[in-house]
Scaffold this motif. Structure first.
Motif, mmCIF file in Angstrom:
data_model
loop_
_atom_site.group_PDB
_atom_site.id
_atom_site.type_symbol
_atom_site.label_atom_id
_atom_site.label_comp_id
_atom_site.label_asym_id
_atom_site.label_seq_id
_atom_site.Cartn_x
_atom_site.Cartn_y
_atom_site.Cartn_z
ATOM 1 N N MET A 103 0.836 -1.173 0.000
ATOM 2 C CA MET A 103 0.000 0.000 0.000
ATOM 3 C C MET A 103 0.882 1.237 0.000
ATOM 4 O O MET A 103 1.842 1.312 0.756
ATOM 5 C CB MET A 103 -0.823 -0.066 1.280
ATOM 6 N N LEU A 104 0.560 2.191 -0.828
ATOM 7 C CA LEU A 104 1.266 3.466 -0.882
ATOM 8 C C LEU A 104 0.246 4.553 -0.536
ATOM 9 O O LEU A 104 -0.343 5.172 -1.422
ATOM 10 C CB LEU A 104 1.855 3.702 -2.273
ATOM 11 N N PRO A 105 0.007 4.769 0.758
ATOM 12 C CA PRO A 105 -1.079 5.665 1.159
ATOM 13 C C PRO A 105 -0.920 7.103 0.694
ATOM 14 O O PRO A 105 -1.909 7.762 0.384
ATOM 15 C CB PRO A 105 -1.089 5.588 2.685
ATOM 16 N N ASP A 106 0.303 7.604 0.596
ATOM 17 C CA ASP A 106 0.493 8.987 0.160
ATOM 18 C C ASP A 106 0.067 9.204 -1.292
ATOM 19 O O ASP A 106 -0.412 10.273 -1.648
ATOM 20 C CB ASP A 106 1.943 9.429 0.341
ATOM 21 N N SER A 107 0.228 8.183 -2.125
ATOM 22 C CA SER A 107 -0.182 8.306 -3.520
ATOM 23 C C SER A 107 -1.512 7.601 -3.795
ATOM 24 O O SER A 107 -1.944 7.527 -4.942
ATOM 25 C CB SER A 107 0.891 7.756 -4.448
ATOM 26 N N GLU A 108 -2.121 7.064 -2.734
ATOM 27 C CA GLU A 108 -3.406 6.357 -2.832
ATOM 28 C C GLU A 108 -3.356 5.258 -3.898
ATOM 29 O O GLU A 108 -4.224 5.133 -4.743
ATOM 30 C CB GLU A 108 -4.539 7.330 -3.114
ATOM 31 N N ARG A 109 -2.314 4.435 -3.848
ATOM 32 C CA ARG A 109 -2.129 3.339 -4.787
ATOM 33 C C ARG A 109 -1.694 2.078 -4.040
ATOM 34 O O ARG A 109 -1.122 2.147 -2.969
ATOM 35 C CB ARG A 109 -1.049 3.663 -5.817
ATOM 36 N N PHE A 110 -1.977 0.928 -4.644
ATOM 37 C CA PHE A 110 -1.425 -0.325 -4.149
ATOM 38 C C PHE A 110 -0.600 -0.930 -5.261
ATOM 39 O O PHE A 110 -0.837 -0.686 -6.444
ATOM 40 C CB PHE A 110 -2.517 -1.290 -3.676
ATOM 41 N N VAL A 111 0.400 -1.719 -4.886
ATOM 42 C CA VAL A 111 1.266 -2.397 -5.846
ATOM 43 C C VAL A 111 1.304 -3.872 -5.465
ATOM 44 O O VAL A 111 1.540 -4.206 -4.309
ATOM 45 C CB VAL A 111 2.697 -1.809 -5.819
ATOM 46 N N GLY B 42 -2.758 -0.119 -8.754
ATOM 47 C CA GLY B 42 -4.125 0.364 -8.845
ATOM 48 C C GLY B 42 -4.490 1.264 -7.691
ATOM 49 O O GLY B 42 -3.715 1.476 -6.767
ATOM 50 N N LYS B 43 -5.696 1.778 -7.768
ATOM 51 C CA LYS B 43 -6.208 2.633 -6.715
ATOM 52 C C LYS B 43 -7.228 1.817 -5.923
ATOM 53 O O LYS B 43 -8.168 1.275 -6.506
ATOM 54 C CB LYS B 43 -6.861 3.874 -7.323
ATOM 55 N N PRO B 44 -7.054 1.708 -4.609
ATOM 56 C CA PRO B 44 -7.979 0.907 -3.819
ATOM 57 C C PRO B 44 -9.329 1.607 -3.669
ATOM 58 O O PRO B 44 -9.422 2.829 -3.750
ATOM 59 C CB PRO B 44 -7.289 0.787 -2.454
ATOM 60 N N ALA B 45 -10.350 0.811 -3.454
ATOM 61 C CA ALA B 45 -11.651 1.378 -3.109
ATOM 62 C C ALA B 45 -11.543 1.977 -1.713
ATOM 63 O O ALA B 45 -10.807 1.470 -0.871
ATOM 64 C CB ALA B 45 -12.708 0.287 -3.128
ATOM 65 N N LEU B 46 -12.212 3.048 -1.471
ATOM 66 C CA LEU B 46 -12.134 3.677 -0.160
ATOM 67 C C LEU B 46 -12.775 2.788 0.891
ATOM 68 O O LEU B 46 -13.816 2.171 0.661
ATOM 69 C CB LEU B 46 -12.821 5.041 -0.180
ATOM 70 N N VAL C 109 -7.622 0.967 3.438
ATOM 71 C CA VAL C 109 -7.964 -0.445 3.453
ATOM 72 C C VAL C 109 -8.037 -0.931 4.891
ATOM 73 O O VAL C 109 -7.459 -0.321 5.788
ATOM 74 C CB VAL C 109 -6.941 -1.311 2.680
ATOM 75 N N GLU C 110 -8.734 -2.032 5.094
ATOM 76 C CA GLU C 110 -8.838 -2.601 6.428
ATOM 77 C C GLU C 110 -7.478 -3.120 6.873
ATOM 78 O O GLU C 110 -6.763 -3.732 6.082
ATOM 79 C CB GLU C 110 -9.854 -3.745 6.410
ATOM 80 N N PRO C 111 -7.079 -2.883 8.124
ATOM 81 C CA PRO C 111 -5.762 -3.367 8.602
ATOM 82 C C PRO C 111 -5.654 -4.876 8.507
ATOM 83 O O PRO C 111 -6.631 -5.567 8.600
ATOM 84 C CB PRO C 111 -5.710 -2.933 10.064
#
Length: 44
Positions: A1-9, A29-33, A42-44
């Protein structure tokens, strides 16, 4: 998760033959809120 850019890899996506055939590399991609009150994407 890349929270600052709101992306996951997901660099492991090409472990699946169907995806490896496409040859697009890691999934980005961009995760669903999240619907959680914590404000996390995302859920922990």
């Amino acid at each position: 998760m890349l929270p600052d850019s709101e992306r996951f890899v997901d660099p492991t996506i090409e472990h699946f033959d169907e995806v490896r055939k496409i040859g697009m590399g890691p999934m980005v991609g961009k995760p669903a809120l999240s619907t959680h009150d914590s404000g996390m994407l995302v859920e922990p």
